[in-house]
Design a protein around this motif. Sequence first.
Motif, PDB file in Angstrom:
ATOM      1  N   GLN A 175     -11.336   3.091  -3.304  1.00 44.09           N
ATOM      2  CA  GLN A 175     -11.588   3.976  -4.424  1.00 44.09           C
ATOM      3  C   GLN A 175     -11.621   5.427  -3.929  1.00 44.09           C
ATOM      4  O   GLN A 175     -11.789   5.687  -2.731  1.00 44.09           O
ATOM      5  N   LYS A 176     -11.464   6.358  -4.851  1.00 44.97           N
ATOM      6  CA  LYS A 176     -11.387   7.763  -4.486  1.00 44.97           C
ATOM      7  C   LYS A 176     -12.584   8.179  -3.631  1.00 44.97           C
ATOM      8  O   LYS A 176     -13.732   7.949  -3.981  1.00 44.97           O
ATOM      9  N   GLY A 177     -12.287   8.793  -2.491  1.00 48.27           N
ATOM     10  CA  GLY A 177     -13.336   9.298  -1.624  1.00 48.27           C
ATOM     11  C   GLY A 177     -13.933   8.281  -0.678  1.00 48.27           C
ATOM     12  O   GLY A 177     -14.727   8.641   0.186  1.00 48.27           O
ATOM     13  N   ARG A 178     -13.572   7.006  -0.813  1.00 48.12           N
ATOM     14  CA  ARG A 178     -14.106   5.987   0.090  1.00 48.12           C
ATOM     15  C   ARG A 178     -13.158   5.800   1.267  1.00 48.12           C
ATOM     16  O   ARG A 178     -11.959   6.018   1.159  1.00 48.12           O
ATOM     17  N   ARG A 179     -13.719   5.339   2.385  1.00 50.88           N
ATOM     18  CA  ARG A 179     -12.909   5.199   3.594  1.00 50.88           C
ATOM     19  C   ARG A 179     -13.386   4.022   4.418  1.00 50.88           C
ATOM     20  O   ARG A 179     -14.587   3.870   4.648  1.00 50.88           O
ATOM     21  N   ILE A 180     -12.439   3.195   4.847  1.00 42.00           N
ATOM     22  CA  ILE A 180     -12.740   2.121   5.794  1.00 42.00           C
ATOM     23  C   ILE A 180     -12.311   2.586   7.181  1.00 42.00           C
ATOM     24  O   ILE A 180     -11.137   2.875   7.408  1.00 42.00           O
ATOM     25  N   GLU A 181     -13.256   2.675   8.102  1.00 42.65           N
ATOM     26  CA  GLU A 181     -12.949   3.048   9.478  1.00 42.65           C
ATOM     27  C   GLU A 181     -12.788   1.783  10.315  1.00 42.65           C
ATOM     28  O   GLU A 181     -13.422   0.760  10.044  1.00 42.65           O
ATOM     29  N   PHE A 182     -11.941   1.849  11.326  1.00 42.60           N
ATOM     30  CA  PHE A 182     -11.716   0.706  12.206  1.00 42.60           C
ATOM     31  C   PHE A 182     -11.950   1.147  13.641  1.00 42.60           C
ATOM     32  O   PHE A 182     -11.403   2.154  14.092  1.00 42.60           O
ATOM     33  N   GLN A 183     -12.799   0.401  14.340  1.00 44.34           N
ATOM     34  CA  GLN A 183     -13.097   0.716  15.739  1.00 44.34           C
ATOM     35  C   GLN A 183     -12.915  -0.543  16.588  1.00 44.34           C
ATOM     36  O   GLN A 183     -13.106  -1.661  16.107  1.00 44.34           O
ATOM     37  N   THR A 184     -12.575  -0.344  17.841  1.00 44.87           N
ATOM     38  CA  THR A 184     -12.479  -1.463  18.774  1.00 44.87           C
ATOM     39  C   THR A 184     -13.377  -1.207  19.982  1.00 44.87           C
ATOM     40  O   THR A 184     -13.615  -0.051  20.360  1.00 44.87           O
ATOM     41  N   ILE A 185     -13.863  -2.290  20.551  1.00 44.11           N
ATOM     42  CA  ILE A 185     -14.648  -2.251  21.778  1.00 44.11           C
ATOM     43  C   ILE A 185     -13.776  -2.856  22.879  1.00 44.11           C
ATOM     44  O   ILE A 185     -13.407  -4.038  22.822  1.00 44.11           O
ATOM     45  N   GLU A 186     -13.418  -2.048  23.849  1.00 44.78           N
ATOM     46  CA  GLU A 186     -12.491  -2.461  24.900  1.00 44.78           C
ATOM     47  C   GLU A 186     -13.048  -3.639  25.697  1.00 44.78           C
ATOM     48  O   GLU A 186     -14.186  -3.604  26.190  1.00 44.78           O
TER      49      GLU A 186
END
Length: 222
Positions: A175-186
């Motif tokens: 939805q407008k203004g929302r964000r899914i961030e993706f991170q990895t742990i090496e």
Amino acid sequence: MPEIIFTGPEGRLEGRYQRSRKENAPIALILHPHPQFGGTMNDKITYEMYHLFARRGFAVMRFNFRGVGKSEGEYDQGHGELSDAATALDYLQSLNPTAPFAWVAGFSFGTYVGMQLLMRRPEIVGFISVSAATNIFDFSFLAPCPSSGVVINGTADKICSPDAARDVMAKTRTQKGRRIEFQTIEGADHFFVDHEQELMDAASAYLDRRLGEPPEGLLFED
């Protein structure tokens, strides 16, 4: 960290609840991994996520899905477990009727249930999803995702490919203004063996940053 028993869709559900010392505290619900592969509310990552939110003043609960521990019922392919989670959130809200917002955190199977729950509950403004099982469960229900959150996978996860998870989340509309961030742990596997602290550091940093921002409903007003 008192034990609680509350009524679920198929009988009693067992949980642990930590009330907040703050008035009008936000709430957080923590969801454990797959019931048929040893997942319980006492799983280490589930336990640590529970305390992560408690240390930041949330009223927080973790519980056993149906058929796990003292919780009654039988495994239901995620359908009944979603009902369990919705009931648990209702119960948590009944204990904290003035909570301004809610978060959900899940590990593996718990991410699948938790992200379905946030699609149905507008009071959930943030999520932390660990080892998102995107190659096992269909996440197409995120259409569009109504809340911002972070998905954290290990680069050595052989159960749920981090590349597959990254691809699914990158393609997910929000939805407008929302964000899914993706991170990895090496170097971390699906269970973050020997990498638990790195996982918790990443989750803590994300939560602290989000808590320092205005609530989503205010931040992204037209």
